[in-house]
Design a protein around this motif. Structure first.
Motif, short mmCIF file in Angstrom:
data_model
loop_
_atom_site.label_atom_id
_atom_site.label_comp_id
_atom_site.label_asym_id
_atom_site.label_seq_id
_atom_site.Cartn_x
_atom_site.Cartn_y
_atom_site.Cartn_z
N ARG A 57 0.84 -1.19 0.00
CA ARG A 57 0.00 0.00 0.00
C ARG A 57 0.89 1.26 0.00
O ARG A 57 2.01 1.25 0.51
N THR A 58 0.35 2.34 -0.55
CA THR A 58 1.05 3.63 -0.51
C THR A 58 0.04 4.74 -0.24
O THR A 58 -1.02 4.75 -0.88
N PRO A 59 0.32 5.64 0.68
CA PRO A 59 1.49 5.64 1.57
C PRO A 59 1.42 4.52 2.59
O PRO A 59 0.37 3.90 2.78
N SER A 60 2.56 4.29 3.25
CA SER A 60 2.63 3.14 4.16
C SER A 60 1.78 3.33 5.41
O SER A 60 1.33 2.35 6.01
N ILE A 61 1.55 4.57 5.82
CA ILE A 61 0.75 4.86 7.02
C ILE A 61 -0.64 5.29 6.59
O ILE A 61 -0.80 6.17 5.74
N LEU A 62 -1.65 4.72 7.20
CA LEU A 62 -3.02 5.03 6.88
C LEU A 62 -3.43 6.34 7.55
O LEU A 62 -3.18 6.55 8.74
N ASN A 63 -4.03 7.23 6.77
CA ASN A 63 -4.54 8.49 7.30
C ASN A 63 -6.01 8.30 7.64
O ASN A 63 -6.85 8.12 6.75
N PRO A 64 -6.39 8.34 8.94
CA PRO A 64 -7.78 8.08 9.32
C PRO A 64 -8.76 9.13 8.81
O PRO A 64 -9.96 8.88 8.76
N GLN A 65 -8.25 10.33 8.43
CA GLN A 65 -9.13 11.39 7.96
C GLN A 65 -9.59 11.16 6.52
O GLN A 65 -10.57 11.75 6.08
N LYS A 66 -8.86 10.30 5.78
CA LYS A 66 -9.24 10.02 4.40
C LYS A 66 -10.19 8.83 4.35
O LYS A 66 -9.94 7.79 4.97
N THR A 67 -11.25 8.98 3.58
CA THR A 67 -12.25 7.90 3.45
C THR A 67 -11.93 6.96 2.29
O THR A 67 -12.40 5.82 2.28
N THR A 68 -11.16 7.45 1.33
CA THR A 68 -10.83 6.60 0.17
C THR A 68 -9.69 5.66 0.54
O THR A 68 -8.79 6.02 1.30
N PRO A 69 -9.69 4.43 -0.02
CA PRO A 69 -8.61 3.49 0.29
C PRO A 69 -7.29 3.93 -0.35
O PRO A 69 -7.28 4.61 -1.37
N ARG A 70 -6.20 3.49 0.28
CA ARG A 70 -4.88 3.80 -0.28
C ARG A 70 -4.65 2.98 -1.55
O ARG A 70 -5.22 1.91 -1.73
#
Length: 328
Positions: A203-216
């Motif tokens: 996956r990119t980026p490697s860290i998931l941003n909880p504020q984003k609803t779309t998948p990485r």
């Protein structure tokens, strides 16, 4: 009267008129005549004294006038002398101020000259710096393009999968998920003996941003460039799905290249609506099919100038008034 007549007669006869014959030799007349002569003499003496007094008065008046005017002119001369001395002092002070001002002006002119020379040197240095900056900007641009190209070449075996659900069971076995995607969308590729060898997938980026609803996004690096290209060509022909959900498979390009391609989005959509068969070629070049020819544009400005000269939008999209006239 008798005496006067006698005297006149004597004059006529040519006799000399004397006191004696004037008075006819009379003693009384003689005495009267002498008294008269004495009075006249006293009167004359008085007249002489008056004239002398008048002369003295004139002389005294002249002396006083001379003294008055002498004193007055001495005062005037003294006043003028003082004024002249004051004016000379003021003139001397003015000359000193003028000399001081001239020295200041010379000092200022010298400073201005130095400043002008310094400004000229600064301008020359600024020109050199501008030239250096322009050269550096050109070098930076060249190096940036070079790095971007190298980065894109380093990603040439990669595919970017967009829209794959962000679930733990998916993230833990992305390599198996990719095989399932290929089996679901292009099974003939596996039937022909194609092998899917993946070097890595993540996956990119490697860290998931909880504020984003779309998948990485998912980046898959294939060992074979040809295999990656075959899958990409299949993705261009039809929409890929994973368990019925739509996903997208595209090139994995550098961030600068993606930004440049994204700038074409508006023009790309409109060109597609006009039937110009637009395509975005590597790295970020727009091509269209117009009047039997393929036209390529590296910059948006080039395409805008082309569209303006060819009146692309007007030809394809006539105005409302033109439509009404055509209906009539």
């Amino acid at each position: 009267m008798a005496h006067m007549a006698q005297n006149q007669a004597s004059r006529k006869k040519g006799k000399k008129v004397t006191i004696e014959n004037f008075y006819g030799g009379s003693t009384q007349g003689k005495e009267e005549n002498e008294e008269e002569i004495q009075k006249k003499s006293e009167h004359a003496s008085q007249n002489g004294n008056y004239q002398q007094a008048l002369e003295d008065l004139k002389l005294e008046l002249i002396q006083k006038m001379e003294t008055f005017w002498k004193e007055k002119w001495e005062k005037e001369i003294s006043c003028l002398t003082d004024k002249t001395a004051q004016l000379e002092k003021e003139l001397e002070a003015s000359n000193r101020r003028a000399d001081k001002a001239e020295k200041q002006i010379q000092s200022l002119m010298t400073r201005i000259k130095h400043l002008e020379e310094s400004e000229m040197i600064k301008q020359q240095e600024s020109i050199k710096q501008t030239q250096t900056i322009n050269e550096l900007e050109e070098n930076i641009k060249y190096l940036t393009e070079k790095v971007t190209d190298l980065e894109n070449r380093g990603r040439r075996e990669n595919l970017r999968i967009i829209g794959l659900p962000e679930k733990p069971e998916v993230n833990n076995k992305l390599d198996f998920i990719l095989e399932e995607i290929i089996k679901e969308n292009c099974p003939h590729f596996l039937e022909q003996g194609g092998k899917i060898e993946i070097e890595r997938i993540h996956r990119t980026p490697s860290i998931l941003n909880p504020q984003k609803t779309t998948p990485r996004n998912v980046i898959a690096k294939f060992k074979s460039f040809q295999v990656k290209e075959k899958i990409l060509q299949e993705a261009k022909k039809k929409s890929f799905r994973y368990k019925g959900a739509p996903i997208r498979i595209t090139h994995d390009l550098a961030a600068n290249t993606l930004r440049d391609r994204k700038a074409w989005n508006t023009i790309f959509r409109k060109a597609r609506e006009l039937g110009l068969q637009p395509r975005i070629n590597y790295p970020a070049k727009l091509t269209i099919y117009f009047q039997g020819k393929v036209w390529a544009f590296n910059k948006i400005e080039d395409f805008q100038a082309f569209a303006k000269t060819r009146a692309l939008w007007k030809v394809r999209y006539p105005s409302t008034e033109s439509k009404r006239n055509m209906k009539r």
